[in-house]
Design an enzyme around this catalytic site. Sequence first.
Site, short mmCIF file in Angstrom:
data_model
loop_
_atom_site.label_atom_id
_atom_site.label_comp_id
_atom_site.label_asym_id
_atom_site.label_seq_id
_atom_site.Cartn_x
_atom_site.Cartn_y
_atom_site.Cartn_z
CE LYS A 53 -4.41 -1.76 1.38
NZ LYS A 53 -5.70 -1.57 1.99
CE LYS B 289 -5.96 -8.26 -1.46
NZ LYS B 289 -7.26 -8.10 -0.85
CE LYS C 54 -13.71 -4.01 0.67
NZ LYS C 54 -12.82 -3.64 1.74
#
Length: 341
Positions: free
Chosen positions: A124, A205, A208
């Site tokens: 992230k 993966k 969202k």
Amino acid sequence: METHAAAGAPQRPRVFSGMQPTSVLHLGNYLGALKHWVAGQHERDNVFCVVDLHVLTIPEAVDPAELRARSRSVAALYLAAGIDPERSTVFVQSHVPEHAEASWLFNCVAPLGWLQRMTQFKAKTHGRESIGSGLLTYPALMAADILLHDTDEVPVGEDQMQHVELTRDLAVRFHHLFGEVFVLPRAVIPTAGARIMGFDDPEAKMSKSTAEERPGHAVFLLDTPDAVRKTIMSAVTDSGRELRFEHASAGVRNLLTVWQSLDGRPMPEIEAEIAGRGYGDLKKRVVEVVVDALEPIQSRYHALMDDQAELDALLARGAERARETASRTLARMQAAVGVGA
Ligand code: ATP
Ligand code: LTN
């Protein structure tokens, strides 16, 4: 304190899990986690949380009014998918302030190196210029979520395994420093659906955050049949015809996994049904299975969202119940470290 049962509570294992209200949930969230919460809720003592404070680790990601609305909407999706509020406690993380308070205590025992090693933190922060420190200390809040509720089992998708292991390590470290306080939890990862991949990129993966930037990446639980069809019919596969799971490419394996996880039959039966056909037929069949699975969830969701007062009352009851356990554990933590009234 070995297990929740050993803590003198009922014999049934205590389950805790949560999802971030970053957007509408997608098929990965459903197949990797939510579906298993629903299936396991009868034999267990369950606590399911909408982890809104975790969303703030990327402060620019969500508008404040939208965050509040999404928290409600994700709670409604838990219920629409089959979580029974009579059997399970459903609440929003920020409604139980003990979580934020306990996370400070975990921040103070968490070695920096342990936090910096987390794959999610690395992923992230990759390529970002400015990073809030909440992104680094995210697992301390997750540890508070899990440990405050005397949790035995944490059902999550594969990507969260490392965070649950860190939670356990933090509990053990706290015990070494201050004495025994917590039940030690373990991650429960499903055998099928633990890692659903993006339809546009079967190497990554389904997520969202990625879905917000790339149409075609995910199927959301509130997608219309047309949207489902569009995403799945354009899923990335390969130029061959291999439909046996073991030999198939990543994109085809992903489609077969989605089908099998929703259908429930063993993979050989799925393979037998599609044998001799092409990828177009596989995709059409997956569209049908997904649309059929989403339809009842969507109709229950809309009924729940039509009665906001009832949903708010249910979340208030959930927060009250969650607070009972959370405040007891926090009091034990405070006594151990020497703070609190
Ligand atoms: P974000 O992209 O905002 O991090 P996410 O899509 O990864 O969100 P989370 O809220 O982080 O979703 O995860 C909720 C639950 O869904 C977790 O248990 C996680 O392991 C599971 N999960 C998320 N993505 C997948 C996936 N692609 N396959 C299987 N399980 C998943
Ligand atoms: N980090 C988790 C969400 C989460 C969670 C938890 C999951 C926050 N607290 C406690 C299980 C238990 C994720 O899915 N990204």
